[in-house]
Design an enzyme around this catalytic site. Structure first.
Site, short mmCIF file in Angstrom:
data_model
loop_
_atom_site.label_atom_id
_atom_site.label_comp_id
_atom_site.label_asym_id
_atom_site.label_seq_id
_atom_site.Cartn_x
_atom_site.Cartn_y
_atom_site.Cartn_z
N GLU A 291 17.47 -7.20 -40.89
CA GLU A 291 18.42 -8.17 -41.44
C GLU A 291 19.83 -7.60 -41.56
O GLU A 291 20.41 -7.59 -42.64
CB GLU A 291 17.95 -8.62 -42.83
CG GLU A 291 16.55 -9.16 -42.85
CD GLU A 291 16.13 -9.68 -44.23
OE1 GLU A 291 15.28 -10.58 -44.26
OE2 GLU A 291 16.66 -9.19 -45.25
N GLY A 293 23.77 -7.24 -41.66
CA GLY A 293 24.96 -8.08 -41.81
C GLY A 293 26.17 -7.23 -41.47
O GLY A 293 26.77 -7.32 -40.40
N CYS A 362 48.24 -12.74 -59.58
CA CYS A 362 48.56 -12.36 -60.96
C CYS A 362 47.40 -11.68 -61.65
O CYS A 362 46.80 -12.23 -62.58
CB CYS A 362 48.99 -13.60 -61.73
SG CYS A 362 50.47 -14.29 -61.04
N1 LLP Z 1 18.95 -8.76 -46.43
C1 LLP Z 1 19.01 -8.97 -47.76
C2 LLP Z 1 17.82 -9.41 -48.47
C3 LLP Z 1 20.22 -8.75 -48.43
O1 LLP Z 1 20.27 -8.93 -49.76
C4 LLP Z 1 21.37 -8.31 -47.72
C5 LLP Z 1 22.63 -8.10 -48.39
C6 LLP Z 1 21.25 -8.12 -46.32
C7 LLP Z 1 20.02 -8.34 -45.72
C8 LLP Z 1 22.39 -7.65 -45.48
O2 LLP Z 1 22.77 -6.37 -45.84
P1 LLP Z 1 23.86 -5.55 -44.97
O3 LLP Z 1 23.22 -5.18 -43.65
O4 LLP Z 1 25.02 -6.45 -44.76
O5 LLP Z 1 24.17 -4.39 -45.84
N2 LLP Z 1 29.14 -8.04 -51.07
C9 LLP Z 1 28.72 -6.68 -50.88
C10 LLP Z 1 27.42 -6.60 -50.12
C11 LLP Z 1 26.30 -7.43 -50.70
C12 LLP Z 1 25.03 -7.30 -49.92
C13 LLP Z 1 24.04 -8.32 -50.35
N3 LLP Z 1 22.81 -8.30 -49.63
C14 LLP Z 1 29.82 -5.89 -50.19
O6 LLP Z 1 30.88 -6.45 -49.97
O7 LLP Z 1 29.67 -4.72 -49.90
#
Ligand code: LLP
Length: 443
Positions: A291, A293, A362
């Site tokens: 998964e 991102g 702000c």
């Molecule tokens: N799968 C699940 C169940 C997740 O909760 C997440 C991310 C991903 C996959 C994807 O993870 P990645 O490969 O993108 O690390 N807003 C935060 C990151 C929050 C991640 C939430 N879950 C930031 O800006 O660093």
């Protein structure tokens, strides 16, 4: 090869196109600028790494939900990971195959689960009440739902303290001691649920990328975590199979970090990640779901700002730009480091100083970078925040009525295409058209 590079002439290029030249043809600022070829390269790294395995790359839509990017990733062969009904709707609109989509989350709503059941996407069971809702959704939709159990793998935090997050106090997933309860509950609903796999997600790269920079430099330790978790997960899968369930999917979640610091450190690659679990997956004849991102989309993009001015207060120098925490909140929210540089060469006499790069919002928390060594820029100079493809636009707000910015990508051959309109003031006003009394209640 990286898409954004500073060339010897002092200009920043995106796939051979000068970012300054893009600024000259884009009216509105700030804006997000992506490299389409970099998206291809990032995806290809996963595809190659997964060679010889049955797998689904479930791109985590929360990282970046631009429809054009989603359509492109789908076309390349991605599946999608969704955490809300609207993410599911968007995935369907982008043409993702529901059989390659996974619906995740600790607070999935019944109405969204009904849509998921109707469309036939995989659903992760996150808790007792979630299981209950999934059963109800299956009945309402008249369809059996393929479910995975999200188990917190409890990777020993003593060993890998900063990167282990499937811990006992997490709001996500279930504790392994409850496994039997969930298996019995699934058995009790043979017409509504089909258990097809087990899922875990070790956690966010936030802390890895910010607090654990030195650990990231030792790339190995990060993928070791995935191996530790996969060993535990495969044990659970063995136990589940022993009870007669025919489960085929191991979902190891996302979480691979990227080089936010631009130190040139060798970080774990998709290949490192997959190789560390490959034998386990093959030994149990499993389909692997991942998964990602951030590692698909973060480094494909910059937020392009224009310098409004430079000022000094006390001991602090500030570069004030038009972008802000409204468009890019990671530095304010997590203290995240994202690399910053100017897009054009500075005059030879430009003084180099230490600046906080801040926006016009702000809030004292409104900064894009702190203590950055930069040549003193002229007003109007272009300034980029790197690695802005993941969790930046998707977390943008309209605070101070900044309105979410437009997005563009550079394609092969140097064409620049708009891939999303910026929100406008008129969009804001539209929210107030036709509002009225909706009922008069007893007082
Ligand atoms: N799968 C699940 C169940 C997740 O909760 C997440 C991310 C991903 C996959 C994807 O993870 P990645 O490969 O993108 O690390 N807003 C935060 C990151 C929050 C991640 C939430 N879950 C930031 O800006 O660093």
């Amino acid at each position: 090869k990286h898409c954004f590079t500073k060339s010897d002439d002092g200009y920043l290029y995106c796939e051979g196109v000068r970012v300054q030249d893009v600024m000259d043809i884009v009216e509105r600022r700030p804006f997000y600028l992506y490299s389409k070829p970099q998206i291809n390269r990032n995806f290809e790294a996963y595809r190659e790494a997964l060679g010889g395995l049955n797998s689904i790359i479930g791109y985590a839509i929360k990282a970046n939900n631009n429809l054009k990017i989603l359509e492109h990733l789908r076309m390349l062969g991605c599946g999608a990971v969704l955490v809300s009904g609207n993410e599911l709707r968007l995935a369907l609109k982008a043409g993702f195959d529901p059989k390659r989509c996974i619906f995740n989350g600790n607070g999935k709503l019944l109405e969204d689960l009904v849509l998921a059941a109707q469309e036939g996407v995989f659903v992760n069971i996150d808790s007792e009440f979630d299981l209950d809702n999934i059963v109800s959704a299956a009945r309402i939709a008249g369809k059996k739902v393929n479910v995975l159990l999200r188990i917190n793998p409890d990777v020993d935090p003593q060993v890998h303290a900063y990167v282990a997050t499937g811990n006992k106090n997490s709001k996500f997933g279930i504790r392994n001691e409850k496994l039997q309860w969930f298996l019995d509950a699934v058995k009790a609903h043979p017409n509504d649920l089909k258990l097809v796999g087990a899922h875990c997600h070790l956690g966010s790269t936030i802390t890895k990328a910010i607090d654990v920079a030195p650990l990231l430099l030792v790339g190995e330790s990060v993928v070791d975590i995935f191996r530790d978790a996969a060993v535990l997960m495969v044990n659970y899968i063995d136990q589940i199979r022993d009870q007669g369930f025919e489960i085929d999917y191991l979902n190891i979640g996302g979480g691979l970090g990227i080089d936010y610091y631009h130190t040139g450190a060798v970080l774990p690659t998709p290949r490192d990640l997959i190789d560390t679990v490959r034998e386990l997956v093959l030994s149990r004849n499993l389909n692997l779901i991942i998964e990602p991102g951030r590692s698909i989309i973060a480094n494909t993009c910059c937020l392009v700002n224009r310098v409004t001015g430079v000022k000094t207060n006390g001991t602090k120098n500030f570069i004030v730009v038009d972008g802000s925490m409204s468009e890019l909140i990671r530095p304010s929210l997590y203290g995240a480091y994202q690399h910053i540089e100017l897009v054009s060469p500075s005059p030879p006499d430009a003084e180099i100083s230490t600046f906080d790069v801040v926006g016009p919002v702000c809030e004292s928390a409104d900064f894009l970078g702190k203590d950055r060594e930069l040549p003193t820029p002229n007003r109007g100079a272009g300034l980029v925040v790197h690695d802005a493809g993941a969790y930046c636009m998707s977390m943008a707000s309209t605070y101070n009525l900044k309105m979410r910015p437009p997005e563009y990508w550079v394609e092969e051959g140097g064409s620049v295409a708009k891939i999303r309109h910026g929100e406008t003031f008129e969009d804001h006003i539209r929210c107030f058209e036709g509002i009225r009394v909706i009922g008069t209640l007893d007082i």
